[in-house]
Write an enzyme that holds these catalytic residues in place. Structure first.
Site, PDB file in Angstrom:
ATOM      1  N   ARG A  37       0.825  -1.225   0.000  1.00 35.30           N
ATOM      2  CA  ARG A  37       0.000   0.000   0.000  1.00 35.30           C
ATOM      3  C   ARG A  37       0.850   1.263   0.000  1.00 35.30           C
ATOM      4  NH1 ARG A  37      -3.525   3.111   3.973  1.00 35.30           N
ATOM      5  NH2 ARG A  37      -5.447   3.592   2.847  1.00 35.30           N
ATOM      6  N   ILE A  63      -7.831   7.460  -1.044  1.00 32.22           N
ATOM      7  CA  ILE A  63      -7.607   6.020  -1.112  1.00 32.22           C
ATOM      8  C   ILE A  63      -8.339   5.433   0.085  1.00 32.22           C
ATOM      9  CG2 ILE A  63      -5.353   6.367   0.025  1.00 32.22           C
ATOM     10  CD1 ILE A  63      -4.422   3.736  -1.197  1.00 32.22           C
ATOM     11  N   SER A  64      -9.192   4.453  -0.149  1.00 38.11           N
ATOM     12  CA  SER A  64     -10.055   3.916   0.908  1.00 38.11           C
ATOM     13  C   SER A  64      -9.238   3.328   2.053  1.00 38.11           C
ATOM     14  CB  SER A  64     -10.975   2.827   0.346  1.00 38.11           C
ATOM     15  OG  SER A  64     -11.901   3.365  -0.557  1.00 38.11           O
ATOM     16  N   ALA A  65      -9.826   3.340   3.247  1.00 45.68           N
ATOM     17  CA  ALA A  65      -9.207   2.701   4.404  1.00 45.68           C
ATOM     18  C   ALA A  65      -9.030   1.213   4.120  1.00 45.68           C
ATOM     19  CB  ALA A  65     -10.072   2.900   5.639  1.00 45.68           C
ATOM     20  N   PRO A  66      -7.951   0.610   4.610  1.00 41.62           N
ATOM     21  CA  PRO A  66      -7.722  -0.820   4.368  1.00 41.62           C
ATOM     22  C   PRO A  66      -8.886  -1.706   4.769  1.00 41.62           C
ATOM     23  CG  PRO A  66      -5.724   0.179   5.214  1.00 41.62           C
ATOM     24  CD  PRO A  66      -6.794   1.238   5.290  1.00 41.62           C
TER      25      PRO A  66
END
Length: 226
Positions: A37, A63-66
């Site tokens: 990431r 960018i979306s949270a994991p």
């Protein structure tokens, strides 16, 4: 920038997501462990790559949270060989995780990910990130209006939308294969939305509400900002 063991941080994050019940499937766990990431976030945010939070990219996008990437991959029930359409390439990270599942290295019948991004600078950013991390042969980045889908490559086994829509775009339902699954957040911009799953079986559609989420608004003909 401080010296950070990114691989150790990646393992720590994945273990946390397993313990909290977000990660369940072996194929999704393996993908989250493999995709770096830190190579998909802006350089000045590398040290925050494995915090479980969304991170800004550019043009008001994130960018979306994991945990959200993991959840959406779990809900998609991805399989090796699947042809996947992603609406909203962003930094390319989510597409890379999906590619690790549907087209793992060495498989005889790999799938492929097509990801569409409306903002050209982000499409270029995603393409660059995917190239430097060796995903360019498994992910095709396209600059365009994702709400229209990608009819020239349809039908798709799986479709994922990473921005909130006012309703489910008709072209995406039409381009979903028999037996396919579509995941999309639906709701007002900048407020809590509902993550919906559509399953198509012999032209019959089944709709499920999965959970509440918050995504940036979907842009395009069938989006909030057409």
């Amino acid at each position: 920038m401080t010296n950070i063991d990114f691989e150790a941080e990646r393992k720590r994050l994945v273990n946390y997501l397993i313990k909290t019940g977000v990660l369940k499937s072996e194929n999704v766990i393996k993908a989250m462990l493999k995709v770096p990431r830190e190579e998909f976030v802006p350089k000045h945010l590398k040290n925050q790559a494995y915090e479980d939070t969304p991170l800004p990219t550019s043009h008001g996008q994130t960018i979306s949270a994991p945990h959200m990437v993991a959840m959406m991959c779990e809900f998609l029930e991805l399989r090796v060989g699947d042809k996947v359409l992603e609406i909203g390439a962003g930094s390319g990270y989510h597409a890379a995780v999906i590619a690790e599942i549907v087209a793992p290295e060495g498989t005889k019948n790999p799938g492929h990910v097509y990801t569409i991004e409306l903002i050209k600078e982000l499409a270029d950013f995603a393409r660059k990130n995917l190239e430097k991390t060796s995903y360019k042969n498994r992910v095709t980045v396209i600059h365009g209006d994702g709400t229209l889908g990608l009819p020239e490559y349809a039908p798709f086994d799986r479709i994922i939308v990473t921005a909130a829509a006012p309703s489910i775009p008709k072209p995406l339902i039409e381009q979903l294969a028999d037996g396919g699954i579509l995941i999309i957040p639906v709701g007002e911009p900048h407020f809590s939305q509902v993550l919906k799953r559509v399953m198509k079986v012999k032209d019959t559609l089944k709709f499920d509400d999965l959970c509440d989420v918050v995504f940036v608004p979907l842009r395009g003909k069938y989006g909030w900002l057409g």
